[in-house]
Motif scaffolding. Sequence first.
Motif, PDB file in Angstrom:
ATOM      1  N   PHE A   1       4.974   7.598 -17.669  1.00 55.72           N
ATOM      2  CA  PHE A   1       4.588   6.325 -18.293  1.00 55.72           C
ATOM      3  C   PHE A   1       4.954   5.141 -17.398  1.00 55.72           C
ATOM      4  CE2 PHE A   1       5.582   2.692 -21.047  1.00 55.72           C
ATOM      5  CZ  PHE A   1       4.349   2.499 -21.633  1.00 55.72           C
ATOM      6  N   VAL A   2       6.166   5.143 -16.845  1.00 53.39           N
ATOM      7  CA  VAL A   2       6.595   4.051 -15.961  1.00 53.39           C
ATOM      8  C   VAL A   2       5.718   4.000 -14.711  1.00 53.39           C
ATOM      9  CG1 VAL A   2       8.509   3.288 -14.489  1.00 53.39           C
ATOM     10  CG2 VAL A   2       8.954   3.990 -16.842  1.00 53.39           C
ATOM     11  N   THR A   3       5.331   5.167 -14.206  1.00 55.22           N
ATOM     12  CA  THR A   3       4.452   5.216 -13.042  1.00 55.22           C
ATOM     13  C   THR A   3       3.083   4.614 -13.358  1.00 55.22           C
ATOM     14  OG1 THR A   3       5.578   7.222 -12.312  1.00 55.22           O
ATOM     15  CG2 THR A   3       3.470   6.733 -11.290  1.00 55.22           C
ATOM     16  N   ILE A   4       2.549   4.925 -14.526  1.00 56.62           N
ATOM     17  CA  ILE A   4       1.261   4.364 -14.948  1.00 56.62           C
ATOM     18  C   ILE A   4       1.350   2.847 -15.060  1.00 56.62           C
ATOM     19  CG2 ILE A   4      -0.350   4.190 -16.914  1.00 56.62           C
ATOM     20  CD1 ILE A   4      -0.835   6.703 -15.496  1.00 56.62           C
ATOM     21  N   VAL A   5       2.423   2.359 -15.673  1.00 57.02           N
ATOM     22  CA  VAL A   5       2.594   0.907 -15.824  1.00 57.02           C
ATOM     23  C   VAL A   5       2.746   0.252 -14.450  1.00 57.02           C
ATOM     24  CG1 VAL A   5       4.146  -0.877 -16.719  1.00 57.02           C
ATOM     25  CG2 VAL A   5       3.524   1.054 -18.159  1.00 57.02           C
ATOM     26  N   GLY A   6       3.518   0.873 -13.563  1.00 58.43           N
ATOM     27  CA  GLY A   6       3.688   0.332 -12.221  1.00 58.43           C
ATOM     28  C   GLY A   6       2.380   0.248 -11.456  1.00 58.43           C
ATOM     29  N   LEU A   7       1.588   1.311 -11.524  1.00 57.13           N
ATOM     30  CA  LEU A   7       0.280   1.283 -10.853  1.00 57.13           C
ATOM     31  C   LEU A   7      -0.647   0.230 -11.468  1.00 57.13           C
ATOM     32  CD1 LEU A   7      -0.423   5.065 -10.222  1.00 57.13           C
ATOM     33  CD2 LEU A   7      -0.265   3.270  -8.503  1.00 57.13           C
ATOM     34  N   GLY A   8      -0.566   0.071 -12.770  1.00 54.13           N
ATOM     35  CA  GLY A   8      -1.378  -0.957 -13.432  1.00 54.13           C
ATOM     36  C   GLY A   8      -0.989  -2.359 -13.001  1.00 54.13           C
ATOM     37  N   LEU A   9       0.310  -2.607 -12.868  1.00 54.69           N
ATOM     38  CA  LEU A   9       0.771  -3.927 -12.423  1.00 54.69           C
ATOM     39  C   LEU A   9       0.389  -4.192 -10.974  1.00 54.69           C
ATOM     40  CD1 LEU A   9       4.285  -4.093 -14.102  1.00 54.69           C
ATOM     41  CD2 LEU A   9       2.238  -5.384 -14.717  1.00 54.69           C
ATOM     42  N   ILE A  10       0.498  -3.162 -10.136  1.00 51.05           N
ATOM     43  CA  ILE A  10       0.102  -3.330  -8.739  1.00 51.05           C
ATOM     44  C   ILE A  10      -1.389  -3.638  -8.649  1.00 51.05           C
ATOM     45  CG2 ILE A  10      -0.256  -2.075  -6.582  1.00 51.05           C
ATOM     46  CD1 ILE A  10       2.420  -0.693  -7.065  1.00 51.05           C
TER      47      ILE A  10
ATOM     48  N   ALA B   1       0.822  -1.206   0.000  1.00 49.97           N
ATOM     49  CA  ALA B   1       0.000   0.000   0.000  1.00 49.97           C
ATOM     50  C   ALA B   1       0.859   1.259   0.000  1.00 49.97           C
ATOM     51  CB  ALA B   1      -0.936   0.001   1.196  1.00 49.97           C
ATOM     52  N   ILE B   2       2.029   1.185   0.648  1.00 54.01           N
ATOM     53  CA  ILE B   2       2.934   2.346   0.675  1.00 54.01           C
ATOM     54  C   ILE B   2       3.471   2.624  -0.720  1.00 54.01           C
ATOM     55  CG2 ILE B   2       5.142   3.174   1.561  1.00 54.01           C
ATOM     56  CD1 ILE B   2       3.134   3.200   3.700  1.00 54.01           C
ATOM     57  N   LEU B   3       3.854   1.557  -1.438  1.00 54.04           N
ATOM     58  CA  LEU B   3       4.373   1.725  -2.799  1.00 54.04           C
ATOM     59  C   LEU B   3       3.306   2.311  -3.718  1.00 54.04           C
ATOM     60  CD1 LEU B   3       6.637   1.310  -4.866  1.00 54.04           C
ATOM     61  CD2 LEU B   3       5.752  -0.997  -5.204  1.00 54.04           C
ATOM     62  N   GLU B   4       2.084   1.838  -3.556  1.00 55.50           N
ATOM     63  CA  GLU B   4       0.982   2.357  -4.374  1.00 55.50           C
ATOM     64  C   GLU B   4       0.726   3.829  -4.081  1.00 55.50           C
ATOM     65  OE1 GLU B   4      -3.590   1.125  -5.599  1.00 55.50           O
ATOM     66  OE2 GLU B   4      -2.579   0.092  -3.966  1.00 55.50           O
ATOM     67  N   LEU B   5       0.787   4.208  -2.821  1.00 53.26           N
ATOM     68  CA  LEU B   5       0.598   5.607  -2.444  1.00 53.26           C
ATOM     69  C   LEU B   5       1.714   6.488  -3.011  1.00 53.26           C
ATOM     70  CD1 LEU B   5      -0.994   7.705  -0.800  1.00 53.26           C
ATOM     71  CD2 LEU B   5       0.537   7.179   1.112  1.00 53.26           C
ATOM     72  N   ILE B   6       2.940   6.016  -2.927  1.00 57.08           N
ATOM     73  CA  ILE B   6       4.076   6.769  -3.470  1.00 57.08           C
ATOM     74  C   ILE B   6       3.928   6.947  -4.978  1.00 57.08           C
ATOM     75  CG2 ILE B   6       6.563   6.657  -3.908  1.00 57.08           C
ATOM     76  CD1 ILE B   6       6.844   5.346  -1.142  1.00 57.08           C
ATOM     77  N   LEU B   7       3.534   5.879  -5.675  1.00 55.88           N
ATOM     78  CA  LEU B   7       3.344   5.973  -7.129  1.00 55.88           C
ATOM     79  C   LEU B   7       2.195   6.916  -7.486  1.00 55.88           C
ATOM     80  CD1 LEU B   7       3.953   2.311  -8.351  1.00 55.88           C
ATOM     81  CD2 LEU B   7       5.430   4.298  -8.662  1.00 55.88           C
ATOM     82  N   GLN B   8       1.140   6.928  -6.675  1.00 56.95           N
ATOM     83  CA  GLN B   8       0.030   7.844  -6.942  1.00 56.95           C
ATOM     84  C   GLN B   8       0.449   9.296  -6.758  1.00 56.95           C
ATOM     85  OE1 GLN B   8      -3.154   6.481  -4.438  1.00 56.95           O
ATOM     86  NE2 GLN B   8      -3.783   4.886  -5.870  1.00 56.95           N
ATOM     87  N   VAL B   9       1.272   9.563  -5.748  1.00 54.48           N
ATOM     88  CA  VAL B   9       1.772  10.925  -5.540  1.00 54.48           C
ATOM     89  C   VAL B   9       2.684  11.337  -6.693  1.00 54.48           C
ATOM     90  CG1 VAL B   9       3.242  12.346  -4.056  1.00 54.48           C
ATOM     91  CG2 VAL B   9       1.512  10.875  -3.041  1.00 54.48           C
ATOM     92  N   ILE B  10       3.567  10.431  -7.112  1.00 57.78           N
ATOM     93  CA  ILE B  10       4.453  10.714  -8.246  1.00 57.78           C
ATOM     94  C   ILE B  10       3.632  10.973  -9.504  1.00 57.78           C
ATOM     95  CG2 ILE B  10       6.195   9.706  -9.782  1.00 57.78           C
ATOM     96  CD1 ILE B  10       7.370   8.305  -7.328  1.00 57.78           C
ATOM     97  N   LEU B  11       2.575  10.188  -9.693  1.00 56.57           N
ATOM     98  CA  LEU B  11       1.709  10.365 -10.861  1.00 56.57           C
ATOM     99  C   LEU B  11       1.048  11.740 -10.854  1.00 56.57           C
ATOM    100  CD1 LEU B  11       0.402   9.157 -13.398  1.00 56.57           C
ATOM    101  CD2 LEU B  11      -1.409   8.303 -11.920  1.00 56.57           C
ATOM    102  N   GLY B  12       0.556  12.154  -9.704  1.00 54.04           N
ATOM    103  CA  GLY B  12      -0.081  13.469  -9.617  1.00 54.04           C
ATOM    104  C   GLY B  12       0.892  14.600  -9.904  1.00 54.04           C
TER     105      GLY B  12
END
Length: 82
Positions: A67-76, A2-13
Motif C-alpha cells: 500500500f505504501v509503495t502504491i501511494v509513493g508511486l502515485g505521489l511521484i 527516476a531511480i526512486l520510481e524504478l526502485i518502487l516499481q520493483v518493490i511493487l512487483g
Amino acid sequence: MAILELILQVILGITSLLLTLLILLHKGRGGGLSDMFGGGMTSALGSSGLAERNLNRFTIVLALVWFVTIVGLGLITKFQVI
C-alpha cells in the motif's frame, strides 16, 4: 527521481507476487463456492496454530508495504515535472 520510481516499481512487483502467494497459502474459512458443490466437509475448529498466526502477520505487513509503495508511486506520478 527516476531511480526512486524504478526502485518502487520493483518493490511493487515483488510484493504483489509475494502477497498473491501468501493469500493463497491461507486456510479456507468455508462458505465459498466449494461449499455449494459439496466440498465443505472440513472440520470447523476455530483455533489457528502458530504458523497460521505468523502467516497472518506477515501478510498484513506485506500488504502495508504494498500500500505504501502504491501511494509513493502515485505521489511521484502526480508531482513529476516533465
